[in-house]
Scaffold this motif. Structure first.
Motif, PDB file in Angstrom:
ATOM      1  N   TYR A 145       0.576  -0.967  -0.055  1.00 30.75           N
ATOM      2  CA  TYR A 145      -0.200   0.254   0.274  1.00 30.75           C
ATOM      3  C   TYR A 145       0.377   1.651   0.540  1.00 30.75           C
ATOM      4  O   TYR A 145       1.756   1.614   0.479  1.00 30.75           O
ATOM      5  CB  TYR A 145      -0.862  -0.107   1.375  1.00 30.75           C
ATOM      6  N   ASP A 146       0.017   2.015  -0.936  1.00 36.23           N
ATOM      7  CA  ASP A 146       1.126   3.246  -0.949  1.00 36.23           C
ATOM      8  C   ASP A 146       0.986   4.749   0.306  1.00 36.23           C
ATOM      9  O   ASP A 146       1.819   5.267   0.498  1.00 36.23           O
ATOM     10  CB  ASP A 146       0.879   4.196  -2.601  1.00 36.23           C
ATOM     11  N   TYR A 147      -0.027   4.886   1.088  1.00 34.47           N
ATOM     12  CA  TYR A 147      -0.809   5.557   1.687  1.00 34.47           C
ATOM     13  C   TYR A 147      -1.424   5.085   2.441  1.00 34.47           C
ATOM     14  O   TYR A 147      -1.993   4.242   2.372  1.00 34.47           O
ATOM     15  CB  TYR A 147      -1.794   6.777   0.531  1.00 34.47           C
ATOM     16  N   TRP A 148      -0.924   5.316   3.993  1.00 30.82           N
ATOM     17  CA  TRP A 148      -1.371   5.345   4.984  1.00 30.82           C
ATOM     18  C   TRP A 148      -2.602   6.520   6.177  1.00 30.82           C
ATOM     19  O   TRP A 148      -2.111   7.678   5.848  1.00 30.82           O
ATOM     20  CB  TRP A 148      -0.921   4.653   5.856  1.00 30.82           C
ATOM     21  N   GLY A 149      -3.330   6.018   6.687  1.00 30.86           N
ATOM     22  CA  GLY A 149      -3.886   6.638   7.894  1.00 30.86           C
ATOM     23  C   GLY A 149      -3.134   6.992   8.718  1.00 30.86           C
ATOM     24  O   GLY A 149      -2.177   6.528   9.025  1.00 30.86           O
ATOM     25  N   GLN A 150      -4.111   8.101   9.555  1.00 31.72           N
ATOM     26  CA  GLN A 150      -2.834   7.743  10.888  1.00 31.72           C
ATOM     27  C   GLN A 150      -3.116   7.055  12.422  1.00 31.72           C
ATOM     28  O   GLN A 150      -2.410   7.274  13.289  1.00 31.72           O
ATOM     29  CB  GLN A 150      -3.132   8.992  11.601  1.00 31.72           C
ATOM     30  N   GLY A 151      -4.522   6.024  12.210  1.00 32.45           N
ATOM     31  CA  GLY A 151      -4.693   5.120  13.102  1.00 32.45           C
ATOM     32  C   GLY A 151      -5.756   5.894  13.546  1.00 32.45           C
ATOM     33  O   GLY A 151      -5.303   6.824  13.694  1.00 32.45           O
ATOM     34  N   THR A 152      -6.949   4.848  13.808  1.00 31.71           N
ATOM     35  CA  THR A 152      -8.058   5.625  15.156  1.00 31.71           C
ATOM     36  C   THR A 152      -7.878   4.177  15.619  1.00 31.71           C
ATOM     37  O   THR A 152      -7.860   2.815  15.777  1.00 31.71           O
ATOM     38  CB  THR A 152      -9.221   5.541  14.093  1.00 31.71           C
ATOM     39  N   LEU A 153      -8.254   4.206  17.187  1.00 29.73           N
ATOM     40  CA  LEU A 153      -8.123   3.723  18.431  1.00 29.73           C
ATOM     41  C   LEU A 153      -9.666   2.956  18.460  1.00 29.73           C
ATOM     42  O   LEU A 153     -10.628   3.784  18.991  1.00 29.73           O
ATOM     43  CB  LEU A 153      -7.505   4.271  19.513  1.00 29.73           C
ATOM     44  N   VAL A 154      -9.554   1.522  18.668  1.00 30.72           N
ATOM     45  CA  VAL A 154     -10.721   1.007  18.978  1.00 30.72           C
ATOM     46  C   VAL A 154     -10.748   0.223  20.354  1.00 30.72           C
ATOM     47  O   VAL A 154      -9.936  -0.525  19.615  1.00 30.72           O
ATOM     48  CB  VAL A 154     -11.275  -0.087  17.866  1.00 30.72           C
ATOM     49  N   THR A 155     -11.278   0.399  21.045  1.00 28.41           N
ATOM     50  CA  THR A 155     -11.220   0.141  22.402  1.00 28.41           C
ATOM     51  C   THR A 155     -12.814  -1.016  22.214  1.00 28.41           C
ATOM     52  O   THR A 155     -14.094  -0.119  22.779  1.00 28.41           O
ATOM     53  CB  THR A 155     -10.624   0.808  23.429  1.00 28.41           C
ATOM     54  N   VAL A 156     -12.495  -2.044  22.928  1.00 27.60           N
ATOM     55  CA  VAL A 156     -14.197  -3.072  22.739  1.00 27.60           C
ATOM     56  C   VAL A 156     -13.590  -3.872  24.728  1.00 27.60           C
ATOM     57  O   VAL A 156     -12.743  -4.764  24.955  1.00 27.60           O
ATOM     58  CB  VAL A 156     -14.444  -4.538  22.340  1.00 27.60           C
ATOM     59  N   SER A 157     -14.696  -3.302  25.553  1.00 31.72           N
ATOM     60  CA  SER A 157     -14.441  -3.973  26.781  1.00 31.72           C
ATOM     61  C   SER A 157     -15.551  -3.115  27.754  1.00 31.72           C
ATOM     62  O   SER A 157     -16.452  -2.239  26.940  1.00 31.72           O
ATOM     63  CB  SER A 157     -13.338  -2.765  27.836  1.00 31.72           C
ATOM     64  N   SER A 158     -15.770  -4.378  28.391  1.00 29.41           N
ATOM     65  CA  SER A 158     -16.923  -3.774  29.347  1.00 29.41           C
ATOM     66  C   SER A 158     -17.083  -2.833  30.864  1.00 29.41           C
ATOM     67  O   SER A 158     -17.900  -2.414  31.314  1.00 29.41           O
ATOM     68  CB  SER A 158     -17.489  -5.058  30.262  1.00 29.41           C
TER      69      SER A 158
END
Length: 126
Positions: A113-126
């Motif tokens: 892949y040529d281009y990347w986004g900066q990332g976004t955090l997903v947290t799955v927790s109760s």
């Protein structure tokens, strides 16, 4: 200036849903293959899905099939990842990426892949 921006992450309870967005500027995102990757703490970055431009269809890794859906909005130059039935194991930083020369044998490889986004955090927790 070519940019990708991923957004939509957050904290969600197990069984919940989130929709991630990957918006592009400086190029037409939906004319490329767009992939979603994730990286959990202490683990390597893994490919989870892509919309492959050459055959105009989605692909998914087995662990998210039936739960995640990738889609595109050409008018908004944005690709989405709808994530349902989230599990704690889905906790990670999620990245979108774009590539113009992706083929089936390379679509799971980050280096393709040529281009990347900066990332976004997903947290799955109760």
């Amino acid at each position: 200036d070519v940019q990708l921006q991923a957004s939509g992450g957050g904290l969600v309870q197990p069984g919940g849903s989130l929709r991630l967005s990957c918006a592009a500027s400086g190029f037409t995102l939906t004319r490329t293959t767009v992939g979603w990757f994730r990286q959990a703490p202490g683990k390597e970055r893994e490919w989870i899905s892509c919309w492959k431009h050459s055959d105009n269809r989605p692909y998914y890794t087995d662990s998210v099939k039936g739960r995640f859906t990738i889609s595109r909005d050409t008018a908004k130059n944005t690709v989405y990842l709808q994530m349902n039935s989230l599990e704690p194991e889905d906790t990670a930083v999620y990245y979108c990426a774009s590539g113009s020369r992706i083929i089936t044998s390379t679509m799971r490889m980050a280096r393709a892949y040529d281009y990347w986004g900066q990332g976004t955090l997903v947290t799955v927790s109760s």
